[in-house]
Design an enzyme around this catalytic site. Structure first.
Site, PDB file in Angstrom:
ATOM      1  N   ASP A  76       0.780  -1.070  -0.149  1.00 29.70           N
ATOM      2  CA  ASP A  76       0.439   0.072   0.230  1.00 29.70           C
ATOM      3  C   ASP A  76       1.197   1.056   0.061  1.00 29.70           C
ATOM      4  OD1 ASP A  76       0.704  -1.119   2.617  1.00 29.70           O
ATOM      5  OD2 ASP A  76      -0.868   0.551   3.409  1.00 29.70           O
ATOM      6  N   GLU A 138      -0.044  -1.386   5.861  1.00 25.32           N
ATOM      7  CA  GLU A 138       0.941  -0.815   6.558  1.00 25.32           C
ATOM      8  C   GLU A 138       1.158   0.832   6.802  1.00 25.32           C
ATOM      9  OE1 GLU A 138       4.724   1.429   7.982  1.00 25.32           O
ATOM     10  OE2 GLU A 138       3.837   1.542   6.118  1.00 25.32           O
TER      11      GLU A 138
END
Length: 374
Positions: A76, A138
């Site tokens: 991400d 994350e």
């Protein structure tokens, strides 16, 4: 299997091309990685998270039933809405050796190097495995990787260590701070500001909690210290606030988000305890947003020496930002940070990784592979 090969630069271009913004479904990028690995004879475990629309991925090159090393990264990225971009942030641009795009540095560059090296690692016939652990969300407080770590005992033998490829100039980092974050919500009763006796001001209800936060932040400055960090103490801050509609309307609701950054050995959730106590006393709601522990790898640990040899650099004692490394350590897996680029380039317009940094990461991974050939 496929005969397709991608240079590290081409792999990075593919990865940057996925708009894998934190908190959104990530099936396209996970599917690409799964298919790339399958094309080179590597089976990937796609591990859906409880959200149902995003997943972690784990794969082993070499015998998974033997201890090996994990290359860990997240897929991400933060949003790319800043006005300073000179081009589409999700189309990689090469400007004088700078590979520019959202996530190029944080941290698709490390992932691109690892994936581009897969065909070479497969040909090495490794005697001990190299695992790929790719997580989601994350950037929202390491929300995805705990689910991957929970599944790990069923996927491989206990790893000897994990290399978390966050930007560190390919300098091994042995410690980082932990983090915890909460959202406070106060509810009031709206009304005309000329009649405060007929309403309830939500912002006023929040004030004692904010005061407790500021007081706790000051206490921390003189509390436990660790000179490896900058600053050397645990910290607390109010990062966001909102409330009210107009000056002459009693605020019906108010919100504040608060984060703690804790030195190694200090529980970041414990740092927030006085704030949470004040919230409960004031009738203010508390929502836990994220939490991950600090990292503290002993400088004498074999992983520290190994990564220093692979990177050719003396390990750095600590950094103040946080990563998934602390969660690997909490799961019983020694962890170290070592990845390309500088953290100061992350989360900014024109984020970039240099071509040389990308190639140097491939060299590090090649050396790791050679060390696992037996």
């Amino acid at each position: 299997m496929t005969t397709e090969f991608l240079t590290p630069e081409a792999m990075l271009a593919r990865l940057v091309g996925f708009d894998s913004v934190v908190g959104r479904p990530n099936a396209p990028i996970v599917g690409f990685v799964r298919d790339w690995l399958a094309g080179h004879g590597v089976h990937a475990h796609v591990l859906p998270g409880p959200e149902g629309d995003r997943a972690n991925l784990f794969a082993s090159i070499g015998p998974a039933d033997r201890p090996g090393y994990v290359l860990s990264g997240h897929l991400d990225v933060v949003p790319a809405g800043e006005p300073g971009w000179q081009g589409d942030p999700f189309i990689l641009r090469d400007v004088a050796g700078r590979l520019i795009g959202r996530g190029a540095c944080d941290m698709k560059g490390f992932v691109a190097a690892a994936l581009a090296m897969v065909p070479e690692l497969v040909r090495m016939d490794l005697q001990a495995p190299i695992h790929l652990a790719l997580s989601y969300d994350e950037e929202a407080g390491c929300r995805g990787v705990p689910h991957l770590l929970a599944a790990l005992p069923g996927l491989c033998a206990p790893p000897e260590g994990a290399i978390i490829g966050e930007p560190s100039n390919l300098t091994p980092v042995l410690a980082h701070k932990g983090k915890a974050a909460i959202r406070l919500v106060a509810q009031g009763v709206a009304g005309h500001s000329s009649r405060p006796d007929l309403g309830a001001n939500a912002i006023h209800a929040m004030v004692p909690v904010l005061s407790a936060t500021v007081a706790q932040a000051e206490v921390l400055r003189t509390d436990a210290q660790d000179a490896r960090f900058e600053p050397p103490w645990s910290s607390l801050q109010i990062g966001r606030m909102s409330g009210g509609q107009a000056l002459n309307i009693i605020p019906e609701s108010a919100m504040a988000e608060i984060e703690a950054r804790a030195i190694a050995g200090v529980d970041p959730t414990a740092v927030l305890a006085p704030v949470i106590d004040a919230a409960r006393a004031a009738g203010v709601g508390v929502e836990h947003l994220a939490s991950y522990p600090a990292l503290a790898l002993d400088p004498d640990h074999p992983l520290a020496g190994m990564i220093a040899r692979l990177a050719g650099k003396t390990p750095l004692g600590a950094v103040s930002y946080g990563t998934e490394a602390g969660l690997f350590q909490a799961a019983g897996i020694a962890a170290v940070i070592c990845g390309p680029g500088e953290i100061g380039r992350a989360h900014k317009p024109e984020e970039y990784l240099t071509r040389d940094e990308l190639q140097a990461t491939c060299v590090l991974i090649r050396r790791l592979g050679e060390s696992q050939r037996g």
